[in-house]
Design a protein around this motif. Sequence first.
Motif, PDB file in Angstrom:
ATOM      1  N   ASN A 129      -1.732   0.692  -3.965  1.00  0.00           N
ATOM      2  CA  ASN A 129      -0.699   0.125  -3.374  1.00  0.00           C
ATOM      3  C   ASN A 129      -0.821  -1.228  -3.196  1.00  0.00           C
ATOM      4  OD1 ASN A 129       2.024   1.212  -1.920  1.00  0.00           O
ATOM      5  ND2 ASN A 129       1.274  -0.040  -0.358  1.00  0.00           N
ATOM      6  N   THR A 130      -0.825  -1.972  -4.379  1.00  0.00           N
ATOM      7  CA  THR A 130      -0.731  -3.483  -4.294  1.00  0.00           C
ATOM      8  C   THR A 130      -0.239  -3.946  -5.317  1.00  0.00           C
ATOM      9  OG1 THR A 130      -2.477  -5.367  -4.352  1.00  0.00           O
ATOM     10  CG2 THR A 130      -3.083  -3.214  -5.587  1.00  0.00           C
ATOM     11  N   MET A 131       0.483  -5.248  -5.580  1.00  0.00           N
ATOM     12  CA  MET A 131       1.082  -5.571  -6.457  1.00  0.00           C
ATOM     13  C   MET A 131       0.303  -6.232  -7.607  1.00  0.00           C
ATOM     14  SD  MET A 131       4.201  -6.872  -4.207  1.00  0.00           S
ATOM     15  CE  MET A 131       5.039  -7.851  -5.350  1.00  0.00           C
ATOM     16  N   TYR A 132      -0.841  -6.933  -7.286  1.00  0.00           N
ATOM     17  CA  TYR A 132      -1.610  -7.321  -8.237  1.00  0.00           C
ATOM     18  C   TYR A 132      -2.083  -6.725  -9.598  1.00  0.00           C
ATOM     19  CZ  TYR A 132      -6.390  -5.528  -7.343  1.00  0.00           C
ATOM     20  OH  TYR A 132      -7.609  -4.946  -7.276  1.00  0.00           O
ATOM     21  N   ASP A 133      -2.092  -5.232  -9.304  1.00  0.00           N
ATOM     22  CA  ASP A 133      -2.668  -4.613 -10.431  1.00  0.00           C
ATOM     23  C   ASP A 133      -1.691  -3.307 -10.914  1.00  0.00           C
ATOM     24  OD1 ASP A 133      -4.398  -3.288 -12.315  1.00  0.00           O
ATOM     25  OD2 ASP A 133      -5.870  -2.290 -10.771  1.00  0.00           O
ATOM     26  N   GLU A 134      -1.178  -3.445 -11.855  1.00  0.00           N
ATOM     27  CA  GLU A 134      -0.099  -2.751 -12.555  1.00  0.00           C
ATOM     28  C   GLU A 134      -0.827  -1.967 -13.831  1.00  0.00           C
ATOM     29  OE1 GLU A 134       3.859  -5.371 -11.745  1.00  0.00           O
ATOM     30  OE2 GLU A 134       3.120  -5.059 -13.962  1.00  0.00           O
ATOM     31  N   PRO A 135      -0.549  -0.708 -13.881  1.00  0.00           N
ATOM     32  CA  PRO A 135      -1.019   0.338 -15.185  1.00  0.00           C
ATOM     33  C   PRO A 135      -0.721  -0.412 -16.473  1.00  0.00           C
ATOM     34  CG  PRO A 135       0.852   1.397 -13.867  1.00  0.00           C
ATOM     35  CD  PRO A 135       0.603   0.127 -13.223  1.00  0.00           C
TER      36      PRO A 135
ATOM     37  N   TYR B  70      -0.622 -14.232   3.353  1.00  0.00           N
ATOM     38  CA  TYR B  70      -1.145 -13.490   2.195  1.00  0.00           C
ATOM     39  C   TYR B  70      -2.076 -12.595   2.646  1.00  0.00           C
ATOM     40  CZ  TYR B  70       0.939 -17.106  -0.789  1.00  0.00           C
ATOM     41  OH  TYR B  70       1.987 -17.937  -1.471  1.00  0.00           O
ATOM     42  N   GLY B  71      -2.422 -11.410   2.070  1.00  0.00           N
ATOM     43  CA  GLY B  71      -3.534 -10.416   2.039  1.00  0.00           C
ATOM     44  C   GLY B  71      -3.106  -9.712   3.029  1.00  0.00           C
ATOM     45  N   ILE B  72      -1.959  -9.291   3.738  1.00  0.00           N
ATOM     46  CA  ILE B  72      -1.749  -8.518   4.689  1.00  0.00           C
ATOM     47  C   ILE B  72      -0.566  -7.614   4.370  1.00  0.00           C
ATOM     48  CG2 ILE B  72      -2.848  -9.374   6.763  1.00  0.00           C
ATOM     49  CD1 ILE B  72      -0.383 -10.771   7.532  1.00  0.00           C
ATOM     50  N   ASN B  73       0.021  -7.651   3.236  1.00  0.00           N
ATOM     51  CA  ASN B  73       1.413  -7.057   2.943  1.00  0.00           C
ATOM     52  C   ASN B  73       2.493  -7.323   3.846  1.00  0.00           C
ATOM     53  OD1 ASN B  73       2.444  -5.281   0.866  1.00  0.00           O
ATOM     54  ND2 ASN B  73       2.889  -3.922   2.277  1.00  0.00           N
ATOM     55  N   GLU B  74       2.529  -8.505   4.195  1.00  0.00           N
ATOM     56  CA  GLU B  74       3.516  -9.252   5.115  1.00  0.00           C
ATOM     57  C   GLU B  74       4.860 -10.059   4.092  1.00  0.00           C
ATOM     58  OE1 GLU B  74       3.188 -11.200   8.874  1.00  0.00           O
ATOM     59  OE2 GLU B  74       3.237 -12.963   7.398  1.00  0.00           O
ATOM     60  N   ASP B  75       5.806  -9.609   4.192  1.00  0.00           N
ATOM     61  CA  ASP B  75       6.969 -10.060   3.685  1.00  0.00           C
ATOM     62  C   ASP B  75       7.361 -11.534   4.449  1.00  0.00           C
ATOM     63  OD1 ASP B  75       9.318 -10.531   1.908  1.00  0.00           O
ATOM     64  OD2 ASP B  75      10.494  -9.148   2.821  1.00  0.00           O
ATOM     65  N   GLY B  76       7.852 -12.427   3.940  1.00  0.00           N
ATOM     66  CA  GLY B  76       8.295 -13.736   4.365  1.00  0.00           C
ATOM     67  C   GLY B  76       9.755 -13.529   4.946  1.00  0.00           C
TER      68      GLY B  76
ATOM     69  N   THR C 275      -4.876  -5.426   6.535  1.00  0.00           N
ATOM     70  CA  THR C 275      -5.651  -6.158   5.504  1.00  0.00           C
ATOM     71  C   THR C 275      -6.220  -4.844   4.660  1.00  0.00           C
ATOM     72  OG1 THR C 275      -6.469  -7.557   7.560  1.00  0.00           O
ATOM     73  CG2 THR C 275      -7.909  -7.341   5.451  1.00  0.00           C
ATOM     74  N   LEU C 276      -6.371  -3.797   5.080  1.00  0.00           N
ATOM     75  CA  LEU C 276      -6.910  -3.087   3.817  1.00  0.00           C
ATOM     76  C   LEU C 276      -5.875  -2.676   2.805  1.00  0.00           C
ATOM     77  CD1 LEU C 276      -8.830  -0.278   5.960  1.00  0.00           C
ATOM     78  CD2 LEU C 276      -9.696  -2.100   4.370  1.00  0.00           C
ATOM     79  N   ASN C 277      -4.594  -2.662   3.337  1.00  0.00           N
ATOM     80  CA  ASN C 277      -3.406  -2.352   2.519  1.00  0.00           C
ATOM     81  C   ASN C 277      -3.018  -3.781   1.496  1.00  0.00           C
ATOM     82  OD1 ASN C 277      -1.106  -1.026   1.228  1.00  0.00           O
ATOM     83  ND2 ASN C 277       0.119  -1.849   2.974  1.00  0.00           N
ATOM     84  N   GLY C 278      -3.070  -4.888   2.238  1.00  0.00           N
ATOM     85  CA  GLY C 278      -2.611  -6.062   1.606  1.00  0.00           C
ATOM     86  C   GLY C 278      -3.567  -6.930   0.851  1.00  0.00           C
ATOM     87  N   SER C 279      -4.841  -6.734   1.096  1.00  0.00           N
ATOM     88  CA  SER C 279      -5.901  -7.564   0.275  1.00  0.00           C
ATOM     89  C   SER C 279      -6.484  -6.682  -0.752  1.00  0.00           C
ATOM     90  CB  SER C 279      -6.756  -7.868   1.421  1.00  0.00           C
ATOM     91  OG  SER C 279      -7.422  -6.994   1.727  1.00  0.00           O
ATOM     92  N   ILE C 280      -7.320  -7.622  -1.467  1.00  0.00           N
ATOM     93  CA  ILE C 280      -7.859  -6.976  -2.666  1.00  0.00           C
ATOM     94  C   ILE C 280      -9.379  -6.644  -2.142  1.00  0.00           C
ATOM     95  CG2 ILE C 280      -8.901  -7.304  -5.077  1.00  0.00           C
ATOM     96  CD1 ILE C 280      -6.687  -9.633  -5.375  1.00  0.00           C
ATOM     97  N   THR C 281      -9.652  -5.375  -1.864  1.00  0.00           N
ATOM     98  CA  THR C 281     -10.631  -4.953  -1.209  1.00  0.00           C
ATOM     99  C   THR C 281     -11.910  -4.640  -1.930  1.00  0.00           C
ATOM    100  OG1 THR C 281     -10.027  -2.700  -1.212  1.00  0.00           O
ATOM    101  CG2 THR C 281      -9.434  -4.033   0.680  1.00  0.00           C
ATOM    102  N   PRO C 282     -13.204  -4.541  -1.736  1.00  0.00           N
ATOM    103  CA  PRO C 282     -14.392  -4.236  -2.624  1.00  0.00           C
ATOM    104  C   PRO C 282     -14.149  -2.977  -3.202  1.00  0.00           C
ATOM    105  CG  PRO C 282     -15.179  -5.347  -0.529  1.00  0.00           C
ATOM    106  CD  PRO C 282     -13.485  -5.052  -0.221  1.00  0.00           C
TER     107      PRO C 282
END
Length: 542
Positions: free
Chosen positions: A164-170, A394-400, A22-29
Motif C-alpha cells: 500500500n505505497t505509491m512508490y512501487d507499482e507492478p 513525507y513518509g506518513i501517508n499524509e495528504d497536504g 510510518t509503517l504505512n507511509g514509508s519505505i520500510t526494511p
Amino acid sequence: MLFCSLQAQQKETLRTPTKQDTLNGSITPERIWWDIQHYDLSIKPDYVNKSISGKNEIEYNVIQSKHSDLMQIDLASPLKIDSVFQKGKKIDYTQHQNIWYLKLPKKQSSKNNKILIYYSGKPTESIKPPWDGGLVWKKDSLNRPWISVACQYKGASLWFPCKNTMYDEPDKGASISISVPDTLIAIGNGRLKSKIKNPDSTTTYKWEVKNPISHYGISFYVGNYVNISQTYNGEKGPLDMNYWILDYNKEKAQSHMIPEVNTTMKSLEHWFGPYPFYEDGFKIVDAPYIGMEHQSAIAYGSSYKKGTNKKGGDISNTGWGKKTDKIIVHEISHEWFGNNITAIDIADRWIQEGFAGLGEELVIADLCGIKAGNEFMAGRFRTIENDKPVIGRYGINEDGSNDNYVKGWAIMHMIGAVINDDAVFRKILRGLNHDFHNKTVTTNEIETYISKKSGINFDYLFDQYLRTNKVPVLEYQYKNGEFNYRYSNCNENFVMPVKTNWSKDIQLYPATSWKTLKVANEDVTSELKIDINFYITLKKVE
C-alpha cells in the motif's frame, strides 16, 4: 485592491504521526527489498452481507541481496488474511493492526517469485465516496445492486492485500477477476480477458492491464451495465473506447458523454501527448459516486450535463465552467497525470491534481479561446483556502492541503504565463509524459525538469506556492513620476515577473527589496491592476 478574495490563513496544529502512519507511509526494511511485478487478484463481493472474499497472487523480484526475511503486506482491518502459500507450502505470518508480516524462506530467487494470499471479511465501507475510501454498496435508481470501490487517500489495502505505497507499482500490470451473480456485470481495469459462467449461478469476469498501475488505481464496478464500443483515431492510431453505462443511461451517454470524451481526448492528446495506455484501451464506467481516475476504467458519477459540479453549475463563477463536463475532463486528464505519472508519496498529490486542473483549463481554452481559459483559471483562484502548505509531510501517508487541486493548477498556469510561449509550454507538458512514462516521481523531479526545459529557474515559484501558505503581496507607491514596488509576505527569493495595466502592459520584475521605475503620468490615469494570470495580491502603500 485585492487581486482575488482570500480566506483567512489559519495556523495548523500538526498531529503527531503514529507508528502505523510510518509503517504505512514509508519505505520500510520489509518493503524495500522486493519489487512488485504483477498482481493477480480474484474477489467475490457479497452485496447482502457487505463482505468480500478473495485471493491475491503477487509476483515480485528480489532487488537486495541482503534483506529482511519478512515481507510487509498491507491489509486494513476488519479484513483479515486467512492463509498464505509459496510454492504450495504454507507461510507463517503475524499481524500488527493493518500491517502483516510474512515469514518467507531465506532463499528467494532474484526474479519471478510468487506469494499467494487468501483473505476475507467485511471491508471498510465508504460513506462519502470517493473522499473517505472503502467499498461502495449502493443501489441504482431502479433499486438494483451497484457496487464499486474508491480508495485514493487510505489506499487499496482497504479492500485487498497489497503493497500500500505509491512508490512501487507492478511493472507487468495487474489482473482482477470478479465473481458476481449472473444478473449483474462486473467491470475492471483494462481489457476483458475472459467471462466464465460458474455452477453456482455466478459469472467470473477477468480484466487485465498490461501497464504499471498504482494500488488505488485498481478498481472494479458491479451493476446492470450495457456497453457502447467505439474507436477513436488518436495520435498513436486507433484507440479502443468503451463506455460501460447503466442500462437506463445509454441514451444520455450517446448524446452527452461520447461527444464530450472525444472533444476532451483531442485536446489532451494535443497538449499532453498520446493517450498513455493504448495497450489497455480507454474505458469510462457509471459509478455510484462523482468520479475517480481509475486507470483505463474511469469512474463517472456526475450529472450527464456540462458544468463544474454535479448540479451542472460553474464553481469559477465565470460561465466558462459550463462549456465542458468537469468530471469527464478532470478524470481523463488523470490518465496522463496521476496514472501515467504518479507521485511517489501522497504528500506530492499536487502533481496529480494540479495538472488535471490545468487539463480542465486547456480544454476550455481550446474550445472557447485563450481568454476564456485564463478567466476560468482566475475565477478558481478565489476558492484557494491557503490553510496550510500544499505539500504534506513525507513518509506518513499524509495528504497536504486540499489546495493541491487549484493551487497546484495555479502554479502551472503561472509558469505558462511566465514562459509566455504556448509551443514551449506544450513541449514541456508532452515531454513530461514521454520522459516520465509509467514512472513514479517526486516534486523535485518535476520542478527540475520544468526549470531545465524552460530555461527558467522556477525554484522561487515552487517554494512559495507549494511549501508555504503565504500569498505574495505586490506593494507599490507612485509619486512624481516614480513607481516604487516590491514583494512582501513571501520568501526572500521570490522574484516572479508580472504584468500591469500601466504603461502599455509593462512587465515588472519585483523582488523583496524596493525597485523604482519611471512611469509617465498619462500611463497611470486608471487604477493599477495585475494581469489576471498571476495569483498575488496588490497593496498601495503611502
